[in-house]
Design an enzyme around this catalytic site. Structure first.
Site, PDB file in Angstrom:
ATOM      1  N   SER A  89       0.820  -1.333   0.138  1.00  0.00           N
ATOM      2  CA  SER A  89       0.040  -0.197  -0.006  1.00  0.00           C
ATOM      3  C   SER A  89       0.779   1.289   0.021  1.00  0.00           C
ATOM      4  O   SER A  89       1.677   1.243  -0.881  1.00  0.00           O
ATOM      5  CB  SER A  89      -0.887  -0.249   1.241  1.00  0.00           C
ATOM      6  OG  SER A  89      -2.202   0.830   1.109  1.00  0.00           O
TER       7      SER A  89
ATOM      8  N   ASP B 110      -9.372  -5.104  -5.602  1.00  0.00           N
ATOM      9  CA  ASP B 110      -8.812  -4.114  -4.387  1.00  0.00           C
ATOM     10  C   ASP B 110      -9.303  -2.698  -4.642  1.00  0.00           C
ATOM     11  O   ASP B 110      -9.142  -2.045  -5.564  1.00  0.00           O
ATOM     12  CB  ASP B 110      -7.184  -3.767  -4.652  1.00  0.00           C
ATOM     13  CG  ASP B 110      -6.406  -3.159  -3.894  1.00  0.00           C
ATOM     14  OD1 ASP B 110      -6.946  -2.119  -3.349  1.00  0.00           O
ATOM     15  OD2 ASP B 110      -5.039  -3.292  -3.738  1.00  0.00           O
TER      16      ASP B 110
ATOM     17  N   HIS C 209      -7.498  -5.635  -0.802  1.00  0.00           N
ATOM     18  CA  HIS C 209      -6.159  -4.938  -0.559  1.00  0.00           C
ATOM     19  C   HIS C 209      -5.181  -5.829   0.498  1.00  0.00           C
ATOM     20  O   HIS C 209      -4.240  -5.784   0.643  1.00  0.00           O
ATOM     21  CB  HIS C 209      -6.525  -3.475   0.051  1.00  0.00           C
ATOM     22  CG  HIS C 209      -5.367  -2.300   0.023  1.00  0.00           C
ATOM     23  ND1 HIS C 209      -4.729  -2.175  -1.108  1.00  0.00           N
ATOM     24  CD2 HIS C 209      -5.139  -1.737   0.892  1.00  0.00           C
ATOM     25  CE1 HIS C 209      -3.926  -1.243  -0.907  1.00  0.00           C
ATOM     26  NE2 HIS C 209      -3.762  -0.813   0.488  1.00  0.00           N
TER      27      HIS C 209
END
Length: 277
Positions: free
Chosen positions: A98, A227, A256
């Site tokens: 991320s 995601d 995610h």
């Protein structure tokens, strides 16, 4: 507990160092809100197999200092380099998730690649999800800022309401226990409110596309088709097109939080990549 001192402002940052000291090195850079515990399904098995697995809690996260400043991307990148320098690590496989992917890209742009052999971008925010002059198909930055405002008003609800989408629990095969999901929601509170707001504002302006395009290292891009935090077309596929020596691995139905839902596959992909495969 092991700590190193940030080269930015002297903040104490907590790190973990698992596995044999002479093993091939994998350094993990965390997602927003989480500390190193997010990587348990990757760090522990890889360390048992002989890799040296290192990670640290970002400033304002986990067991690191609760600070007001240093949440700009340059300072965060300098903290990553500070860890590499503190432990004198070389031939590193640098793995980010991320926001951690953007910290890695900026770190290498600022400090060079002498200590790093390869890079894995897992469910990355890099090169940046927001719409800009150079990225007209991106997300409206005001929508990203609205998410940060929702976090500011009630971060407990923000974490709880977003958990199912984070792990894509409505998709087939993404089977996590309720206990695990609840534990990860609690762990998000290990980050401070200040860190969450500051980094949310950073994501709304994030753009490391030029630095990613100049990154002359092997790059593994791992991204899920579902995601919602970093949509694959805006982040993962774009990152793979930009990086000159990139390989894209698409995880069907993954969200995610694929480090948990697709833990074994991710560990295997990182194992192979770290070995030069």
């Amino acid at each position: 507990m092991p700590y190193f001192t940030s080269p930015v402002d002297g903040a104490r940052l907590h790190y973990v160092d698992h596995g044999p000291a002479d093993g091939p090195v994998i350094v993990f850079v965390n997602s927003l809100y989480f500390g190193t515990e997010m990587w348990e399904y990757q760090m522990l098995p890889l360390a048992r197999e002989g890799h040296r697995c290192v990670g640290f809690d970002r400033r304002g996260h986990g067991r690191s200092d609760d600070v007001w400043g240093g949440f700009d991307l340059d300072s965060l990148a300098d903290d990553v380099q500070g860890l590499l320098d503190r432990l004198d690590l070389g031939e590193v496989t640098l793995v980010g998730h991320s926001l951690g992917t953007a910290e890695i890209v900026r770190c290498l742009a600022r400090h060079g690649v002498d200590r790093v052999a390869r890079v894995a971008l897992v469910a990355g925010m890099a090169p940046g999800p927001a719409r800009s002059a150079n990225h007209p198909k991106g997300v409206d930055p005001e929508l990203l800022r609205a998410g940060t405002e929702a976090f500011r008003r009630d971060r407990s609800a923000f974490f709880a309401d977003g958990a199912r989408a984070f792990f894509a629990l409505d998709r087939p095969g993404n089977d996590l226990s309720e206990a695990y999901v609840e534990s990860m929601i609690r762990r998000c509170h290990g980050s401070t409110a200040r860190a969450g707001v500051a980094l949310g504002e950073l994501i709304a302006e994030l753009d490391v596309a030029p630095e990613l395009a100049a990154l002359n290292l092997p790059v593994l891009v791992v991204h899920g088709t579902h995601d919602t935090s970093g949509p694959i077309e805006l982040t993962g596929r774009r990152a793979a097109r930009l990086a000159p020596n990139a390989t894209l691995e698409v995880y069907e139905n993954a969200g995610h939080g694929l480090f948990a839902t697709h833990a074994d596959r991710l560990t295997a992909d990182l194992r192979k990549f770290a070995a030069g495969g």
